[in-house]
Design an enzyme around this catalytic site. Structure first.
Site, PDB file in Angstrom:
ATOM      1  N   GLY A  63       0.828  -1.207   0.000  1.00 38.96           N
ATOM      2  CA  GLY A  63       0.000   0.000   0.000  1.00 38.96           C
ATOM      3  C   GLY A  63       0.854   1.244   0.000  1.00 38.96           C
ATOM      4  O   GLY A  63       2.054   1.179   0.260  1.00 38.96           O
ATOM      5  N   PRO A  64       0.235   2.383  -0.322  1.00 35.94           N
ATOM      6  CA  PRO A  64       0.993   3.638  -0.395  1.00 35.94           C
ATOM      7  C   PRO A  64       1.566   4.052   0.964  1.00 35.94           C
ATOM      8  O   PRO A  64       1.105   3.549   2.005  1.00 35.94           O
ATOM      9  CB  PRO A  64      -0.035   4.661  -0.880  1.00 35.94           C
ATOM     10  CG  PRO A  64      -1.352   4.008  -0.837  1.00 35.94           C
ATOM     11  CD  PRO A  64      -1.186   2.552  -0.620  1.00 35.94           C
ATOM     12  N   PRO A  65       2.551   4.949   0.950  1.00 32.72           N
ATOM     13  CA  PRO A  65       3.148   5.388   2.207  1.00 32.72           C
ATOM     14  C   PRO A  65       2.109   6.038   3.117  1.00 32.72           C
ATOM     15  O   PRO A  65       1.186   6.687   2.635  1.00 32.72           O
ATOM     16  CB  PRO A  65       4.175   6.451   1.775  1.00 32.72           C
ATOM     17  CG  PRO A  65       4.332   6.301   0.318  1.00 32.72           C
ATOM     18  CD  PRO A  65       3.127   5.606  -0.219  1.00 32.72           C
ATOM     19  N   THR A  83      -0.101   4.584   5.083  1.00 30.64           N
ATOM     20  CA  THR A  83      -1.384   3.911   5.291  1.00 30.64           C
ATOM     21  C   THR A  83      -1.365   3.009   6.526  1.00 30.64           C
ATOM     22  O   THR A  83      -2.358   2.341   6.810  1.00 30.64           O
ATOM     23  CB  THR A  83      -1.779   3.073   4.053  1.00 30.64           C
ATOM     24  OG1 THR A  83      -0.643   2.314   3.656  1.00 30.64           O
ATOM     25  CG2 THR A  83      -2.219   3.958   2.926  1.00 30.64           C
ATOM     26  N   LYS A 130       1.292   0.623   7.476  1.00 30.83           N
ATOM     27  CA  LYS A 130       1.916  -0.701   7.371  1.00 30.83           C
ATOM     28  C   LYS A 130       2.856  -0.957   8.548  1.00 30.83           C
ATOM     29  O   LYS A 130       2.816  -2.034   9.156  1.00 30.83           O
ATOM     30  CB  LYS A 130       2.669  -0.824   6.033  1.00 30.83           C
ATOM     31  CG  LYS A 130       1.731  -0.707   4.835  1.00 30.83           C
ATOM     32  CD  LYS A 130       2.445  -0.844   3.523  1.00 30.83           C
ATOM     33  CE  LYS A 130       3.359   0.309   3.212  1.00 30.83           C
ATOM     34  NZ  LYS A 130       2.675   1.614   3.065  1.00 30.83           N
ATOM     35  N   THR A 131       3.677   0.051   8.867  1.00 28.96           N
ATOM     36  CA  THR A 131       4.586  -0.113  10.008  1.00 28.96           C
ATOM     37  C   THR A 131       3.791  -0.276  11.297  1.00 28.96           C
ATOM     38  O   THR A 131       4.097  -1.115  12.144  1.00 28.96           O
ATOM     39  CB  THR A 131       5.499   1.126  10.129  1.00 28.96           C
ATOM     40  OG1 THR A 131       6.009   1.433   8.841  1.00 28.96           O
ATOM     41  CG2 THR A 131       6.636   0.890  11.093  1.00 28.96           C
ATOM     42  N   GLU A 167      -6.442  31.183 -11.593  1.00 28.64           N
ATOM     43  CA  GLU A 167      -7.190  30.328 -10.663  1.00 28.64           C
ATOM     44  C   GLU A 167      -8.690  30.406 -10.922  1.00 28.64           C
ATOM     45  O   GLU A 167      -9.395  29.399 -10.837  1.00 28.64           O
ATOM     46  CB  GLU A 167      -6.875  30.689  -9.208  1.00 28.64           C
ATOM     47  CG  GLU A 167      -5.429  30.452  -8.796  1.00 28.64           C
ATOM     48  CD  GLU A 167      -4.940  29.047  -9.085  1.00 28.64           C
ATOM     49  OE1 GLU A 167      -5.719  28.085  -8.968  1.00 28.64           O
ATOM     50  OE2 GLU A 167      -3.753  28.916  -9.455  1.00 28.64           O
ATOM     51  N   HIS A 221      -9.581  28.001 -13.673  1.00 29.96           N
ATOM     52  CA  HIS A 221      -9.744  26.608 -13.218  1.00 29.96           C
ATOM     53  C   HIS A 221     -11.079  26.440 -12.493  1.00 29.96           C
ATOM     54  O   HIS A 221     -11.823  25.493 -12.736  1.00 29.96           O
ATOM     55  CB  HIS A 221      -8.657  26.235 -12.198  1.00 29.96           C
ATOM     56  CG  HIS A 221      -7.295  26.023 -12.783  1.00 29.96           C
ATOM     57  ND1 HIS A 221      -7.057  25.213 -13.855  1.00 29.96           N
ATOM     58  CD2 HIS A 221      -6.073  26.500 -12.394  1.00 29.96           C
ATOM     59  CE1 HIS A 221      -5.757  25.204 -14.119  1.00 29.96           C
ATOM     60  NE2 HIS A 221      -5.131  25.981 -13.245  1.00 29.96           N
ATOM     61  N   ASP A 279       0.123  22.528 -14.826  1.00 25.66           N
ATOM     62  CA  ASP A 279      -1.176  22.052 -15.351  1.00 25.66           C
ATOM     63  C   ASP A 279      -0.934  21.185 -16.581  1.00 25.66           C
ATOM     64  O   ASP A 279      -1.553  20.131 -16.748  1.00 25.66           O
ATOM     65  CB  ASP A 279      -2.058  23.233 -15.783  1.00 25.66           C
ATOM     66  CG  ASP A 279      -2.381  24.168 -14.637  1.00 25.66           C
ATOM     67  OD1 ASP A 279      -2.381  23.700 -13.489  1.00 25.66           O
ATOM     68  OD2 ASP A 279      -2.635  25.364 -14.896  1.00 25.66           O
TER      69      ASP A 279
END
Ligand code: ADP
Length: 592
Positions: free
Chosen positions: A192-194, A196, A198-199, A415, A418, A490
């Site tokens: 999984g991504p950092p 989340t 795990k540690t 801005e 957008h 962008d």
């Protein structure tokens, strides 16, 4: 330690020399000096009774007939000549044997600066340097403690917890599994991504089972000396085995376990391979042991197949970024022991935090608490949480940044472009907030709401491209067709999305299953052309959309210039006022 020792040693040596110098100065009696010619003249005229030559200091002491002593310096090699003259004039000649000067003082003095430098470096930087002298080859796995972490410290990761409970059960009573003839896997990959958790999960497994926790990180091995990585692995595994039952956690296992062909010439390749081999040997070594290895990675796809073979890391546990319910649970976990105002609603906050991980959410609650403390509030309010969320998503405000009036205007137009595009396009994510206060790296930011959907439809992908182009299109309107470099990022993100649309998602006229194969230029050119078509069409749509709704755009610009920040509700109110809507003829609003 070594640093302190060397520094002290160096200081002692300096002190020793200073003392010696002072001592020898004290001992010497200063005699009158004469020139060499004067001394020779005195010898020849019979005014000298004794001559003492000291070749070491190249100084001659003469005792005159009246008993007075004088000294003279003589050049190297002229000692024999001087004594010859003296003997001829019946002067008594004595000489000091040439003292062999010890090489030590010189050597120590010349090495002193180096010793001082090494001492300084070790003292101040030792702990930060990956491999201080004392640490070479030593395991970085911290001394094995039994963590206090429990599964209740992890929220929103119920599936991972359920799978890992099996590991805890095994560690509690391995005999039960062994008598039943069940083989429990010894290697688990947490994918999984950092951020989340795990540690956190790995520590919780050790904490729940009451076994020691050893931690290693794959990235530590890669740039170390040859052999160090493998020896660390060996040490940690043997230490864990000595404990009988233990958890070994290897973070960033992909740094070590990358497929061997993926980077054959890269630096550190050989060392990585040694470490990987050692890891494989160790993992094959325990069949009946109570040591469980948990590896964490975000890139399970790049792992060497040897690592994921049965008996090694053959179980994969997914630890994704939390969904809305998971985010609510994590927010509630971090809300424990903190006081919140009645207006705080974690369910609605969770809805607005799509994409944030457990670590982000923990940080968000902490930021809000800090903000509350700074403002002297006894409770955390939703305003504190919103400000913390804005920081988490858009970066920290840089209110002190110097911005010229011209740049402020350009940012407001960019801005607003957008924001208006995002608001009006039915398939785009609605903007939550748009600001011209510089945040993080950016001069201004438009924050889109985001959602938990895992799928992106073609219309949504196209709408994202148009929103990305909205900044450039608005700049063109403001600068009469001219524009700035402000749209660079962008374009970068739009190009990445458009490339995926062409080569992976089958969302362009090139059709499905279109992939570039390296070396095939014509294909790469075709993909490039298809990406360009998508981007140009998106820019045209953005121009059309904004020109048709120029009055709304102008109103948003004015609001930004006066208020600096415009939120989604204000945007909706302005759009209602101007009865704004996206023109139906746009490519992006047409289906098919
Ligand atoms: P990873 O190892 O996946 O990069 P960590 O376990 O190091 O993530 O997470 C960092 C911190 O974020 C944890 O110490 C914890 O404070 C918080 N955190 C992350 N995920 C969760 C979660 N699911 N529940 C509670 N806290 C979490």
């Amino acid at each position: 330690m070594v640093g302190i020792f060397l520094t002290t040693l160096s200081l002692l040596v300096v002190l020793f020399f200073v003392m010696q110098n002072l001592q020898s100065r004290g001992q010497k009696k200063v005699l009158p000096t004469v020139t060499l010619t004067g001394a020779i003249g005195a010898i020849e005229q019979g005014k000298v009774t004794q001559l003492h030559l000291d070749d070491g200091s190249r100084q001659a002491t003469l005792v005159l007939t009246n008993g007075v002593k004088v000294v003279t310096a003589y050049p190297l090699g002229s000692g024999p000549e001087l004594s010859q003259k003296a003997i001829e004039s019946n002067v008594k000649v004595t000489a000091s044997p040439e003292r062999r000067r010890s090489i030590w003082p010189g050597l120590i003095l010349s090495l002193l600066p180096v010793a001082l430098l090494i001492g300084f470096l070790l003292f101040f930087m030792g702990p930060k340097m990956g491999m201080g002298i004392g640490r070479l080859g030593k395991s970085k796995g911290r001394p094995a403690e039994v963590p206090k972490t429990r599964f209740t410290d992890v929220a929103g990761a119920d599936e991972a917890v359920a799978e890992l409970t099996e590991v805890v059960d095994f560690l509690h009573s391995p005999e039960r599994f062994i008598t039943a003839g069940a083989t429990v896997p010894h290697g688990f990959l947490l994918v999984g991504p950092p951020g989340t958790g795990k540690t956190l999960l790995a520590r919780a497994v050790a904490g729940e089972a009451g076994v020691p926790f050893f931690a290693l990180s794959g990235s530590d091995f890669v740039e170390t000396f040859v052999g160090v990585g493998a020896s660390r692995v060996r040490q940690v595994f043997s230490a864990a085995r000595r404990q009988g039952r233990a958890i070994i956690f290897i973070d960033e296992i992909d740094a070590v376990g990358k497929a061997r062909t993926s980077n054959p010439n890269g630096s550190g390749g050989e060392e990585r391979e040694n470490t990987l081999n050692q890891l494989l040997v160790e993992m094959d070594g325990f069949t009946q042991s109570g040591v469980i290895v948990l590896g964490a990675t975000n890139r399970a796809d790049v792992l060497d197949p040897a690592l994921t073979r049965p008996g090694r890391f053959d179980r994969r546990i997914s630890v994704p970024a939390p969904d809305r319910v998971g985010r609510t649970q994590i927010l509630e976990l971090y809300a424990q022991n903190r006081r919140f105002a009645h207006d705080v609603d974690f369910v609605s906050l969770a809805r607005r935090t799509a994409g944030l991980t457990g670590a982000d959410l923990a940080c968000l609650v902490n930021e809000a608490a800090l903000d509350a403390a700074r403002s002297g509030s006894a409770v955390i309010t939703s305003a504190h949480l919103n400000a913390a969320l804005a920081t988490a998503v858009m970066g920290r405000e840089r209110r002190t940044a110097v911005v010229t009036e011209r740049d402020r205007n350009i940012t407001a137009w960019h801005e607003a472009g957008h924001a208006v595009a995002a608001f009006l396009l039915p398939h785009a994510e609605s903007p939550v907030s748009v600001t011209i206060i510089p945040r993080g790296e950016a001069g201004g930011v438009t924050w889109m709401g985001g959602n938990d959907n895992a799928f992106v439809t073609r219309s949504e992908a196209q709408a994202r491209l148009v929103v990305a182009m909205g900044g450039r299109a608005a700049e063109e309107m403001h600068l009469d067709g001219d524009f700035t470099q402000g749209a660079a990022s962008d374009f970068a993100s739009a190009t990445a999305l458009a490339t995926s649309m062409v080569t992976e998602y089958g969302m362009s006229e090139l059709g499905v299953a279109w992939r570039t194969r390296t070396g095939q230029r014509s294909e790469a050119d075709q993909v490039g052309a298809a990406v360009d078509v998508l981007l140009k069409r998106a820019l045209d749509d953005a121009r059309e959309l904004l020109v048709t709704n120029a009055d709304l755009l102008q109103a948003v610009v004015d609001e930004l210039l006066t208020e600096e920040t415009v939120d989604g509700e204000m945007l909706a109110a302005l759009a209602r006022l101007f009865e704004a809507r996206a023109p139906r003829k746009l490519a992006v609003t047409r289906t098919g």
